[in-house]
Design a protein around this motif. Structure first.
Motif, PDB file in Angstrom:
ATOM      1  N   GLY A 110       1.272   6.194  -7.081  1.00 29.25           N
ATOM      2  CA  GLY A 110      -0.037   6.576  -7.590  1.00 29.25           C
ATOM      3  C   GLY A 110      -0.786   5.426  -8.216  1.00 29.25           C
ATOM      4  N   ARG A 111      -0.287   4.198  -8.016  1.00 25.81           N
ATOM      5  CA  ARG A 111      -0.902   2.970  -8.549  1.00 25.81           C
ATOM      6  C   ARG A 111      -0.179   1.800  -7.914  1.00 25.81           C
ATOM      7  NH1 ARG A 111       3.530   1.523 -10.515  1.00 25.81           N
ATOM      8  NH2 ARG A 111       4.805   2.796 -11.912  1.00 25.81           N
ATOM      9  N   LEU A 113       0.827  -1.201   0.000  1.00 23.84           N
ATOM     10  CA  LEU A 113       0.000   0.000   0.000  1.00 23.84           C
ATOM     11  C   LEU A 113       0.865   1.258   0.000  1.00 23.84           C
ATOM     12  CD1 LEU A 113      -2.981  -0.662   2.451  1.00 23.84           C
ATOM     13  CD2 LEU A 113      -3.065  -0.439  -0.043  1.00 23.84           C
ATOM     14  N   SER A 114       1.985   1.188   0.725  1.00 22.64           N
ATOM     15  CA  SER A 114       2.907   2.328   0.737  1.00 22.64           C
ATOM     16  C   SER A 114       3.458   2.584  -0.663  1.00 22.64           C
ATOM     17  CB  SER A 114       4.058   2.065   1.711  1.00 22.64           C
ATOM     18  OG  SER A 114       3.581   1.892   3.024  1.00 22.64           O
ATOM     19  N   ARG A 150       0.871   4.146  -2.868  1.00 21.56           N
ATOM     20  CA  ARG A 150       0.705   5.578  -2.600  1.00 21.56           C
ATOM     21  C   ARG A 150       1.868   6.366  -3.222  1.00 21.56           C
ATOM     22  NH1 ARG A 150      -2.347   9.158   0.607  1.00 21.56           N
ATOM     23  NH2 ARG A 150      -3.866   7.484   0.341  1.00 21.56           N
ATOM     24  N   TRP A 186      -2.331   1.707   7.856  1.00 21.88           N
ATOM     25  CA  TRP A 186      -2.064   3.129   7.603  1.00 21.88           C
ATOM     26  C   TRP A 186      -1.219   3.295   6.346  1.00 21.88           C
ATOM     27  CZ3 TRP A 186      -4.333   7.006  10.331  1.00 21.88           C
ATOM     28  CH2 TRP A 186      -5.033   6.614  11.500  1.00 21.88           C
ATOM     29  N   VAL A 187      -1.483   4.376   5.630  1.00 17.70           N
ATOM     30  CA  VAL A 187      -0.750   4.611   4.382  1.00 17.70           C
ATOM     31  C   VAL A 187      -0.594   6.111   4.153  1.00 17.70           C
ATOM     32  CG1 VAL A 187      -2.852   4.569   2.974  1.00 17.70           C
ATOM     33  CG2 VAL A 187      -0.658   3.997   1.932  1.00 17.70           C
ATOM     34  N   ALA A 189      -0.829  10.607   7.292  1.00 10.30           N
ATOM     35  CA  ALA A 189      -1.278   9.285   6.852  1.00 10.30           C
ATOM     36  C   ALA A 189      -2.784   9.137   7.014  1.00 10.30           C
ATOM     37  CB  ALA A 189      -0.554   8.199   7.639  1.00 10.30           C
ATOM     38  N   ARG A 192       4.940   9.618   7.504  1.00 13.21           N
ATOM     39  CA  ARG A 192       3.663  10.274   7.233  1.00 13.21           C
ATOM     40  C   ARG A 192       2.776  10.271   8.483  1.00 13.21           C
ATOM     41  NH1 ARG A 192       1.257  11.000   2.491  1.00 13.21           N
ATOM     42  NH2 ARG A 192      -0.621   9.801   3.054  1.00 13.21           N
ATOM     43  N   THR A 250       5.853   5.361   5.415  1.00 14.99           N
ATOM     44  CA  THR A 250       4.512   5.622   5.927  1.00 14.99           C
ATOM     45  C   THR A 250       4.561   6.046   7.389  1.00 14.99           C
ATOM     46  OG1 THR A 250       3.386   4.187   4.339  1.00 14.99           O
ATOM     47  CG2 THR A 250       2.263   4.580   6.425  1.00 14.99           C
TER      48      THR A 250
END
Length: 230
Positions: free
Chosen positions: A150-151, A143-144, A147, A229-230, A210, A204, A201
């Motif tokens: 952007g994909r 997931l990080s 992010r 969390w991301v 985040a 963030r 992350t």
């Protein structure tokens, strides 16, 4: 959640845990057989205010965690990196077959052998957070990376192309692993890269930037929350 102090990104590895602290003068790596020892080792170089860890935090007594379901949907082709987390009682079972039976009663279905293979680390972190360690937050490296890019990542993480893709994303974000100091022990290269992504992350999180998956976090027993969390 804004906080002060250094942050530590953590991933499991063959002999325990590997952590990466993205310090201003370059990232530093640490390894230890258990998470409490890893954090203590990192604190030898400066106070740690927040720990991101690639392991489920916030186990349920029944049903399935929304965090795992929503993260899998968000990751598309990389969704196989998300395992459905069984209830605590299933992970405390003496063997996978017994755990599956408990899971079926509590949640309506079983869970994978891969998820069972994480049980020792999941229960280690669960015991730690239930004992009052409030610096730990769950982060999933894919997931990080999604992010950051952007994909979802284009290539599997264990491939050469996947490693180069992820290293480039981290370097562009200010975590240049060619400058990594400290020891990585028996940790595989992808474990170290994942720990660095978790650390990004965690930064963030420390800044209060985040977001949680799901939002808001799902309540869990013992006053905890189940969220990535991301």
């Amino acid at each position: 959640m804004a906080t002060t102090g250094r942050v530590l990104g953590v991933d499991g590895c063959r002999d325990g845990w590997v952590g990466v602290a993205p310090d201003p003068d370059g990232p530093r790596a640490y390894t230890a057989p258990d998470l409490r020892a890893l954090v203590a080792l990192a604190e030898g170089d400066g106070s740690v205010g927040l720990v991101g860890v690639d392991i489920p935090v916030g186990l349920l007594d029944e049903g399935w965690r929304l965090a795992d379901q929503e993260a899998a949907r968000a990751l598309g082709a990389r969704r196989a990196s998300i395992f459905r987390t069984p209830v605590r009682a299933a992970l405390e079972a003496p063997d996978h077959a017994s755990g599956v039976r408990i899971s079926a009663r509590a949640s309506g279905g079983g869970f994978s052998v891969q998820a069972w293979g994480l049980r020792v680390k999941v229960l280690e972190v669960d015991l730690l957070v239930r004992g009052g360690e409030d610096r730990v937050r769950e982060v999933h490296p894919e997931l990080s990376f999604a992010r950051l890019a952007g994909r979802p990542a284009l290539h599997p993480k264990k491939t050469w192309a996947g490693q180069q893709e992820r290293l480039a994303l981290l370097a562009a974000a200010g975590i240049d692993l060619t400058r990594l100091r400290g020891g990585t022990g028996s940790a595989a290269p992808d474990d170290v890269v994942d720990a660095a992504a978790v650390a990004w992350t965690a930064l963030r999180l420390a800044r209060g930037d985040a977001v949680s998956v799901p939002s808001p976090p799902q309540p869990a027993p013992y006053g905890l929350h189940a969220a990535i969390w991301v």
